[in-house]
Design an enzyme around this catalytic site. Structure first.
Site, short mmCIF file in Angstrom:
data_model
loop_
_atom_site.label_atom_id
_atom_site.label_comp_id
_atom_site.label_asym_id
_atom_site.label_seq_id
_atom_site.Cartn_x
_atom_site.Cartn_y
_atom_site.Cartn_z
N SER A 41 4.48 0.47 0.34
CA SER A 41 4.27 -0.61 1.32
C SER A 41 3.82 -1.90 0.64
CB SER A 41 3.22 -0.16 2.33
OG SER A 41 2.96 -1.21 3.23
N GLY A 94 2.92 -3.62 5.51
CA GLY A 94 1.90 -3.27 6.50
C GLY A 94 2.04 -4.09 7.78
N VAL A 131 -2.80 -10.61 -0.59
CA VAL A 131 -1.83 -11.11 0.39
C VAL A 131 -2.45 -11.11 1.79
CG1 VAL A 131 0.40 -10.65 1.49
CG2 VAL A 131 0.18 -10.49 -1.00
N GLY A 132 -3.23 -10.08 2.10
CA GLY A 132 -3.93 -10.08 3.38
C GLY A 132 -3.04 -9.75 4.56
N ASN A 160 -2.72 2.67 7.12
CA ASN A 160 -3.40 1.96 6.04
C ASN A 160 -4.84 1.72 6.45
OD1 ASN A 160 -4.31 0.29 4.04
ND2 ASN A 160 -2.91 -1.41 4.48
N CYS A 217 -6.82 -1.15 3.01
CA CYS A 217 -6.46 -2.44 2.42
C CYS A 217 -7.72 -3.23 2.06
CB CYS A 217 -5.62 -3.26 3.39
SG CYS A 217 -5.21 -4.88 2.73
N GLY A 244 -0.38 -1.57 -10.45
CA GLY A 244 0.44 -1.58 -11.67
C GLY A 244 -0.05 -0.57 -12.69
#
Ligand code: FMN
Length: 306
Positions: free
Chosen positions: A23, A48, A73-74, A128, A131, A218
């Site tokens: 996602s 999301g 990114v939020g 989720n 986050c 990553g």
């Protein structure tokens, strides 16, 4: 002789292969479809979704780090109803599983989204609760056993699709959180979401991200993620979808050996649009090399040092 069977069944979600786009790193598949045959990807966990559209956080909201990246990114997204009306039909042209990743500010919002999505043409819902980039809600539900039990059991009552609960690594005991989610009715677990991090511009003496902190993903996070999958596998009986720093088939096999039944590929998709396909090919090569016929035969086959 080609006798490798790449299909997996995760709590009733039938995947043609064990590799799912994670996602937030594959949008709703549209952009990637220009470069990649989406029919070759086991599944797509979409960006999301929230009950109402969100603009996300102010830029800069991504920063490169050694062997990874930070993002804040939020949860920028067009909202769950837009997704249902405008994106599902596009994705359904392809034979890939559709997983709706949802986030909310309150438990009621999660329940409402689960209700709406239960009538939509999707294969599963991924909760989720992890986050790190939104101020209200979300991670707050996922970082205690009580919090995750509460939200999982309430959403369960409204969810008529397989329910995957996505775990945050930003906790002391991931096993306790995983056990609480399983007891509260999760059908599967996915882990890990991003690790809370920070990068500083020393000349400006300011954090690089406008949000100050962000989520690390990553290759840098892979050993942490593998260890967490290994711990969770020893705690729960429900299937685990492993992720965190996977960019090759061999990376994915580490997660399978540690106990994952399938994997998700995130940050690597931002670098190589066809990362999921390459990971899948790598898994198949490993299976041939080691005589594994089915992906499920690899799950948990780690031999610990004594
Ligand atoms: C730019 C970006 C956006 C993300 N957005 C979401 C999201 O909307 N929902 C979610 O559950 N995870 C989100 N994630 C987390 C990833 O799905 C994944 O859990 C994490 O990045 C670890 O995997 P990776 O190292 O392969 O990227 C996002 C990650 C990145 C890098």
């Amino acid at each position: 002789m080609n006798n490798t069977d790449l299909t997996v069944d995760i709590c009733g979600i039938k995947l043609k292969n064990p590799v799912i786009a994670a996602s937030g790193t594959f949008g709703f598949g549209r952009e990637h479809s220009d470069y990649v045959d989406l029919n070759k990807i086991g599944g797509i966990s979409v960006k999301g979704l929230t009950l109402n559209p969100r603009e996300g956080n102010k830029p800069p909201r991504v920063a490169e780090t050694p062997a990874g990246m930070l993002n804040s990114v939020g949860l920028q997204n067009p909202g769950v109803r837009y997704f249902i009306e405008n994106e599902i039909q596009f994705l359904r042209q392809f034979s890939t599983a559709i997983i709706a990743n949802i986030a909310g500010n309150t438990i009621e919002e999660y329940c409402e989204m689960a209700e709406i999505l239960s009538d939509a043409d999707i294969d599963a819902i991924e909760l989720n609760v992890s986050c790190p980039n939104v101020k209200a809600g979300c991670v707050a539900f996922g970082n205690t056993p009580e919090g995750i039990a509460d939200i999982t059991s309430q959403v369960r009552k409204h969810c008529r699709k397989p329910l995957i609960v996505k775990l945050t690594p930003n906790v002391t005991s991931i096993s306790d959180i995983a056990a609480a989610a399983e007891d509260a009715g999760a059908d599967a677990l996915s882990l890990i979401n991003t690790l809370l991090g920070m990068a500083i511009d020393i000349e400006a003496r300011r954090p690089i991200l406008a949000n100050n902190t962000g989520g690390l993903s990553g290759p840098a996070v892979k050993p942490v993620a593998v260890r967490m999958v290994y711990e969770v596998y020893r705690t729960v009986k429900i299937p685990i979808i492993g992720m965190g720093g996977i960019s090759t088939g061999n990376d994915a096999v580490e997660f399978l050996l540690a106990g994952a039944s399938a994997v998700m590929v995130g940050t690597a998709c931002l670098v190589y649009p066809d990362a999921c396909i390459k990971v899948c090919e790598g898994i198949e090569q490993y299976m041939k090399r080691h005589g594994f016929c089915r992906v499920a035969d690899i799950t948990g086959k780690l031999m610990l040092n004594t």
